[in-house]
Write a protein that holds these residues in place. Structure first.
Motif, PDB file in Angstrom:
ATOM      1  N   GLY A  77      44.433  37.058  31.717  1.00 49.47           N
ATOM      2  CA  GLY A  77      43.872  37.601  30.806  1.00 49.47           C
ATOM      3  C   GLY A  77      45.557  36.632  29.625  1.00 49.47           C
TER       4      GLY A  77
ATOM      5  N   SER B  67      40.178  31.323  29.539  1.00 51.20           N
ATOM      6  CA  SER B  67      38.414  30.402  28.761  1.00 51.20           C
ATOM      7  C   SER B  67      38.222  30.370  27.434  1.00 51.20           C
ATOM      8  N   SER B  68      38.585  31.689  26.833  1.00 51.98           N
ATOM      9  CA  SER B  68      38.650  31.778  25.777  1.00 51.98           C
ATOM     10  C   SER B  68      38.772  30.113  24.828  1.00 51.98           C
TER      11      SER B  68
ATOM     12  N   ARG C 167      44.901  42.734  26.951  1.00 53.88           N
ATOM     13  CA  ARG C 167      43.161  41.697  27.337  1.00 53.88           C
ATOM     14  C   ARG C 167      42.570  41.538  27.894  1.00 53.88           C
ATOM     15  N   ARG C 168      43.728  41.539  29.379  1.00 61.09           N
ATOM     16  CA  ARG C 168      43.230  41.653  30.681  1.00 61.09           C
ATOM     17  C   ARG C 168      42.494  43.249  31.009  1.00 61.09           C
TER      18      ARG C 168
ATOM     19  N   ARG D 130      39.535  43.522  28.493  1.00 52.66           N
ATOM     20  CA  ARG D 130      38.095  42.526  30.035  1.00 52.66           C
ATOM     21  C   ARG D 130      37.908  42.501  30.985  1.00 52.66           C
ATOM     22  N   ASP D 131      38.335  43.141  32.079  1.00 49.66           N
ATOM     23  CA  ASP D 131      38.062  43.984  33.338  1.00 49.66           C
ATOM     24  C   ASP D 131      37.196  44.831  33.448  1.00 49.66           C
TER      25      ASP D 131
ATOM     26  N   LYS E  82      35.232  45.911  31.121  1.00 51.06           N
ATOM     27  CA  LYS E  82      34.187  45.876  30.518  1.00 51.06           C
ATOM     28  C   LYS E  82      32.992  44.680  31.698  1.00 51.06           C
ATOM     29  N   GLU E  83      33.791  44.096  32.113  1.00 49.63           N
ATOM     30  CA  GLU E  83      32.682  43.422  33.095  1.00 49.63           C
ATOM     31  C   GLU E  83      32.630  43.998  34.729  1.00 49.63           C
TER      32      GLU E  83
ATOM     33  N   ARG F 284      34.862  44.816  36.861  1.00 53.80           N
ATOM     34  CA  ARG F 284      35.276  43.429  37.679  1.00 53.80           C
ATOM     35  C   ARG F 284      35.717  44.025  38.629  1.00 53.80           C
TER      36      ARG F 284
END
Length: 222
Positions: free
Chosen positions: A29, A33-34, A155-156, A159-160, A162-163, A165
């Motif tokens: 996080g 990647s970005s 942030r982590r 993201r997780d 949303k995806e 995971r």
């Protein structure tokens, strides 16, 4: 010893510069990647080298039945180093395609960087192969993104979720554990040879590596 400054050092432009790698690590996080995408360089995602969910060697979180996906033992370092070496030597390699939600490899694909002299390999375990890449003579730099643990946690988690995971309870348990351990994680990655820095410094060092320059840290006693 305390790191308090840095300077650029030129690299001879006479012999051809072989393809080299910048290893980019940091807590989950932290924005690896970005930032790798912002660099404009080819990117190898080291997260695709996770072991599959039915692998009997996967570690568990102490005192829990959760798989410890944040342990280097959950990751195939040998396969990752092989892929990096092939990219540096041939400009192409086959990499697994990994689905985090199902903890499984869904296939393989070709990664071709052609004659690009530099690429980024990013992932939470990148620091664990710094020394191996250095011994192979392919390491351009190793960076560890760091920031505020609370920001990384938010942030982590977003993201997780949303995806999709993992399950929400798992993500909350993991997120809380990683937030508490974040400074320890950064300290470990630095000890393995990754330079701790923020995003702007990381972009500067990536640009320097792409231009064929290296950064050496100066040290001084307090």
């Amino acid at each position: 010893m305390r790191r308090n400054a840095s300077h650029w050092c030129p690299v001879s432009s006479h012999p051809p510069i072989p393809t080299r790698v910048v290893l980019l690590t940091g807590p989950s996080g932290s924005g690896k990647s970005s930032l790798a995408a912002r660099s404009g360089l080819p990117v190898l995602s080291l997260d695709d080298f996770y072991k599959e969910g039915d692998d009997p060697t996967l570690p568990l979180v102490t005192g829990s039945t959760d798989i410890d996906w944040d342990s280097p033992r959950a990751w195939d370092a040998d396969a990752a180093v092989t892929a990096i070496a092939e990219l540096c030597r041939k400009g192409r390699t086959r990499v697994p395609v990994y689905d985090i939600a199902t903890s499984a490899r869904t296939g393989t694909e070709s990664l071709d960087i052609e004659r690009t002299p530099l690429f980024v390999a990013e992932g939470v375990f990148a620091a664990d192969i710094v020394e191996r890449c250095r011994e192979l003579g392919v390491l351009a730099d190793a960076l560890c993104l760091r920031g505020r643990p609370s920001t990384t946690f938010r942030r982590r988690l977003l993201r997780d979720l949303k995806e999709g995971r993992k399950s929400v309870p798992f993500l909350l348990r993991r997120g809380w554990r990683l937030m508490r351990a974040e400074r320890t994680i950064v300290t470990r990655q630095a000890a393995l040879g990754a330079h701790p820095c923020g995003k702007e410094e990381a972009l500067g060092r990536l640009a320097a590596a792409a231009a064929g320059r290296c950064v050496k840290a100066r040290t001084s006693t307090p």
